[in-house]
Structures are given as C-alpha cells and as structure tokens.
Design a protein around this motif. Structure first.
Motif, PDB file in Angstrom:
ATOM      1  N   GLY A  37     -19.748 -22.498  20.981  1.00 28.42           N
ATOM      2  CA  GLY A  37     -20.777 -22.973  21.489  1.00 28.42           C
ATOM      3  C   GLY A  37     -20.963 -24.346  20.940  1.00 28.42           C
ATOM      4  O   GLY A  37     -20.086 -25.092  20.769  1.00 28.42           O
ATOM      5  N   LEU A  38     -22.238 -24.715  20.640  1.00 25.82           N
ATOM      6  CA  LEU A  38     -22.582 -26.169  20.274  1.00 25.82           C
ATOM      7  C   LEU A  38     -22.230 -26.432  19.099  1.00 25.82           C
ATOM      8  O   LEU A  38     -22.023 -27.704  18.591  1.00 25.82           O
ATOM      9  N   ALA A  39     -22.122 -25.530  18.081  1.00 29.51           N
ATOM     10  CA  ALA A  39     -21.437 -25.766  16.686  1.00 29.51           C
ATOM     11  C   ALA A  39     -22.549 -26.644  16.054  1.00 29.51           C
ATOM     12  O   ALA A  39     -21.937 -27.523  15.250  1.00 29.51           O
ATOM     13  N   GLY A  40     -23.740 -26.586  16.119  1.00 32.21           N
ATOM     14  CA  GLY A  40     -24.447 -27.678  15.494  1.00 32.21           C
ATOM     15  C   GLY A  40     -24.790 -29.055  16.145  1.00 32.21           C
ATOM     16  O   GLY A  40     -25.495 -29.714  15.828  1.00 32.21           O
ATOM     17  N   ARG A  41     -23.947 -29.099  17.159  1.00 32.74           N
ATOM     18  CA  ARG A  41     -24.106 -30.513  17.746  1.00 32.74           C
ATOM     19  C   ARG A  41     -25.467 -30.544  18.506  1.00 32.74           C
ATOM     20  O   ARG A  41     -25.758 -29.908  19.167  1.00 32.74           O
ATOM     21  N   PRO A  42     -25.815 -31.856  18.550  1.00 34.34           N
ATOM     22  CA  PRO A  42     -27.287 -32.112  19.127  1.00 34.34           C
ATOM     23  C   PRO A  42     -27.100 -32.648  20.675  1.00 34.34           C
ATOM     24  O   PRO A  42     -27.593 -33.719  21.013  1.00 34.34           O
ATOM     25  N   TRP A  43     -26.337 -31.795  21.438  1.00 32.96           N
ATOM     26  CA  TRP A  43     -25.990 -32.053  22.789  1.00 32.96           C
ATOM     27  C   TRP A  43     -26.944 -31.797  23.768  1.00 32.96           C
ATOM     28  O   TRP A  43     -27.661 -30.699  23.267  1.00 32.96           O
ATOM     29  N   ALA A  44     -27.240 -32.472  24.721  1.00 37.70           N
ATOM     30  CA  ALA A  44     -28.148 -31.820  25.904  1.00 37.70           C
ATOM     31  C   ALA A  44     -27.298 -31.084  26.488  1.00 37.70           C
ATOM     32  O   ALA A  44     -26.810 -31.220  27.678  1.00 37.70           O
ATOM     33  N   ALA A  45     -26.967 -29.694  26.190  1.00 39.38           N
ATOM     34  CA  ALA A  45     -26.216 -28.767  26.911  1.00 39.38           C
ATOM     35  C   ALA A  45     -26.715 -27.337  26.574  1.00 39.38           C
ATOM     36  O   ALA A  45     -27.501 -27.181  25.510  1.00 39.38           O
ATOM     37  N   SER A  46     -26.393 -26.510  27.382  1.00 41.86           N
ATOM     38  CA  SER A  46     -26.853 -25.053  27.192  1.00 41.86           C
ATOM     39  C   SER A  46     -25.604 -24.207  26.547  1.00 41.86           C
ATOM     40  O   SER A  46     -24.507 -24.291  27.128  1.00 41.86           O
ATOM     41  N   GLU A  47     -26.122 -23.367  25.301  1.00 33.13           N
ATOM     42  CA  GLU A  47     -25.107 -22.412  24.939  1.00 33.13           C
ATOM     43  C   GLU A  47     -25.100 -20.975  25.843  1.00 33.13           C
ATOM     44  O   GLU A  47     -26.214 -20.560  25.775  1.00 33.13           O
ATOM     45  N   VAL A  48     -23.986 -20.501  26.455  1.00 29.16           N
ATOM     46  CA  VAL A  48     -24.151 -19.501  27.284  1.00 29.16           C
ATOM     47  C   VAL A  48     -23.212 -18.479  26.796  1.00 29.16           C
ATOM     48  O   VAL A  48     -22.241 -18.597  25.948  1.00 29.16           O
ATOM     49  N   ARG A  49     -23.391 -17.373  27.200  1.00 28.77           N
ATOM     50  CA  ARG A  49     -22.391 -16.054  27.203  1.00 28.77           C
ATOM     51  C   ARG A  49     -21.570 -16.152  28.546  1.00 28.77           C
ATOM     52  O   ARG A  49     -22.301 -16.238  29.467  1.00 28.77           O
ATOM     53  N   LEU A  50     -20.343 -15.943  28.854  1.00 29.02           N
ATOM     54  CA  LEU A  50     -19.318 -15.797  29.960  1.00 29.02           C
ATOM     55  C   LEU A  50     -20.165 -14.744  30.915  1.00 29.02           C
ATOM     56  O   LEU A  50     -19.959 -14.788  32.046  1.00 29.02           O
ATOM     57  N   SER A  51     -20.535 -13.889  30.171  1.00 23.94           N
ATOM     58  CA  SER A  51     -21.011 -12.681  31.232  1.00 23.94           C
ATOM     59  C   SER A  51     -22.210 -13.039  31.959  1.00 23.94           C
ATOM     60  O   SER A  51     -22.567 -12.441  33.021  1.00 23.94           O
ATOM     61  N   GLU A  52     -22.940 -14.088  31.572  1.00 26.39           N
ATOM     62  CA  GLU A  52     -24.152 -14.466  32.270  1.00 26.39           C
ATOM     63  C   GLU A  52     -23.971 -15.722  33.146  1.00 26.39           C
ATOM     64  O   GLU A  52     -24.822 -16.192  34.174  1.00 26.39           O
ATOM     65  N   VAL A  53     -22.494 -16.133  33.406  1.00 30.75           N
ATOM     66  CA  VAL A  53     -22.216 -17.112  34.457  1.00 30.75           C
ATOM     67  C   VAL A  53     -21.148 -16.453  35.435  1.00 30.75           C
ATOM     68  O   VAL A  53     -20.437 -15.747  35.251  1.00 30.75           O
ATOM     69  N   ASP A  54     -21.644 -16.808  36.587  1.00 30.73           N
ATOM     70  CA  ASP A  54     -20.919 -16.702  37.778  1.00 30.73           C
ATOM     71  C   ASP A  54     -20.600 -17.673  38.843  1.00 30.73           C
ATOM     72  O   ASP A  54     -21.151 -18.923  38.533  1.00 30.73           O
TER      73      ASP A  54
END
Length: 289
Positions: free
Chosen positions: A33-50
C-alpha cells in the motif's frame, strides 16, 4: 486515467504519482500500500478492482503479472540492470511492452522480440537546498553491507571524511526513504556527493543530489556516464582521480558551489518531472488504445 500499480520503488513512485491521475495501489494482503507515504493515491484490495475499475496496470515484478485482474492492459516496468549483458529478460518474447528506466539497461538486457521503450527518470524537484557548510562528502547507498562491491561500499574509505546514508536495516547512516525531506536537508549540508556504484541502475538519490545543487563525483559506470557531465564535478573509472576531485571540492567551497549550480541546471533539463510524466502519459494512452 485510473492506473493500478504496486508500491515497489518508493522514490520512482513518488515522482510517478505527481501526474494527476487516479492511482490504485494494492494494500495488504496484496501489497504494501502507501506505507505511510503522503501520496495522492488510493490504497485498494485487488478483489475490489476489475477491468471497469482500472484503465491500465504497471507491473514491476514478474509474479505480479498473474495478479492483474483480467481485461486490464499491462505495461512491465524494469528498474534493474541485468546480472550480465547476455542475461535474457524473464519476459523475452512477451507480446507486451517493457519500459526501461535507462538506455544502459535497455542495451544490456536481452529482451528478445519483446518491444522495449526507455522512459528516463524524472525527479520531483526538492529545490536548491545546497549550503555545503560541512566540509565532508556524502553518499546514499541502499543495502551497503549486503550489496558490497556492486554499490561500491568498499570504495567509501577512499573518500573520507564521508557520511553515508542508507535505506535498509543494514544501513550505515540513519535515514529511511520515507524521510526524503530530512535526507535532502542533510545531504545539502555536505559539500560533495559521491556515487561509487559499479553495477546498478541509475540511482534516484544521485539525481536528487544534483537537483539540490550538490557537485558530484561519480564512478563512470552504467548510466552515470550519461547522467553526470564532467563539468558538474568529476566522472572517471580511476577512483584516485575521483577521490582527488572530492578532496578539492571539500577544500574549496566556492568551486563546489559553482559546480553544484551546474549540476542543478543540467539535471533540471535532463531529468525534470514534466518530461517524465509527459512520456509516461503518451505511452499509457498508446497501450490503452
């Protein structure tokens, strides 16, 4: 654009996510995931992505290929040099696109019939932080103990006094790559940056040091011969020449300041963020079709 990518190389990802797209980064148990980085990004589970949730995936490890949800186009990003110039890439003969981060890597990997593209690094500019107030050299080396001669750990005593910062548990220094602003400020206080790597891809810490405005002395190997012009410090395969140049820069703060200014001018032109993001956008749009 919705881009699925794993957090593998933190500094590279930091630059990539500056592009203003929607970045989907797998978190546990699928990635870090982001591992604490302040990025403009979304942490997701692969099962939620198609295929309706992501337009394209950037894969950086072969084992990730089988984990990309069906229907999502893929680009493979290769960060590393091969172990030897004759090494066949694991994806040689693949019907996709391999992106190399340096021309040297593209030259040395045997990718067979697989299409290859080079998109050189781009760095989010930390600004002209250089003060050079400490008459010492500095280096940033990942895993200096484990990687040893590959990254030039054995050469470091030739450049004393030198402060070495690392990014793993075996580090000689004490800063992690999640603390880049702190690292940049500390580097900027040292008078010259040393790049002693024998056989690695082009380290982003070298480019960051040049962005800061540090003069550089670098071993003339792999992509460093393209990234470090002589006028920004020194580049050579003769380690004593480099050590002598480093001593001269440590002893002469005005010379160090002048060469550091040239380093910053050069790296902004060659490894600026705008070209990096523009080149990636063009490639991803082409692959998506």
């Amino acid at each position: 654009m919705r881009i699925l990518l794993w957090h593998v190389h933190g500094s590279w990802t930091h630059s990539f996510v500056q592009g203003g797209h929607d970045y989907l980064i797998p978190g546990p148990p699928d990635g870090i995931g982001l591992a604490g980085r302040p990025w403009a990004a979304s942490e997701v589970r692969l099962s939620e992505v198609d295929a309706s949730g992501a337009d394209i995936a950037i894969v950086q490890r072969v084992e990730e290929l089988s984990r990309v949800p069906v229907g999502i186009p893929v680009v493979y990003l290769e960060h590393n040099t091969p172990a030897a110039p004759a090494q066949e890439h694991p994806l040689a003969g693949w019907d996709g696109t391999i992106v190399h981060v340096t021309h040297f890597n593209d030259l040395m990997w045997d990718c067979g019939s697989t299409r290859t593209v080079v998109i050189e690094h781009g760095v989010a500019d930390p600004g002209p932080l250089y003060t050079g107030e400490l008459p010492r050299a500095a280096a940033v080396i990942n895993d200096p103990v484990r990687r040893g001669r590959i990254v030039g750990t054995d050469l470091l005593p030739r450049f004393e006094p030198i402060d070495v910062f690392g990014m793993r548990t075996e580090q000689i220094g004490g800063l992690g790559d999640h603390e880049l602003p702190v690292l940049h400020r500390e580097l900027a206080r040292r008078r010259v940056y040393v790049h002693p790597a024998r056989w690695t891809s082009l380290g982003l810490s070298l480019l960051e040091a040049m962005h800061i405005g540090m003069p550089v002395v670098a071993l003339a190997s792999t992509e460093a011969v393209r990234a470090v012009p002589a006028e920004v410090g020194a580049i050579s395969t003769n380690v004593e020449e480099l050590a002598s140049a480093a001593r001269d820069l440590v002893a002469d703060p005005d010379l160090a300041q002048e060469k550091g200014k040239r380093a910053r001018e050069f790296v902004l032109a060659r490894y600026g963020l705008d070209a990096f993001l523009r080149n990636w956008d063009a490639l991803l749009k082409e692959v998506i079709g």
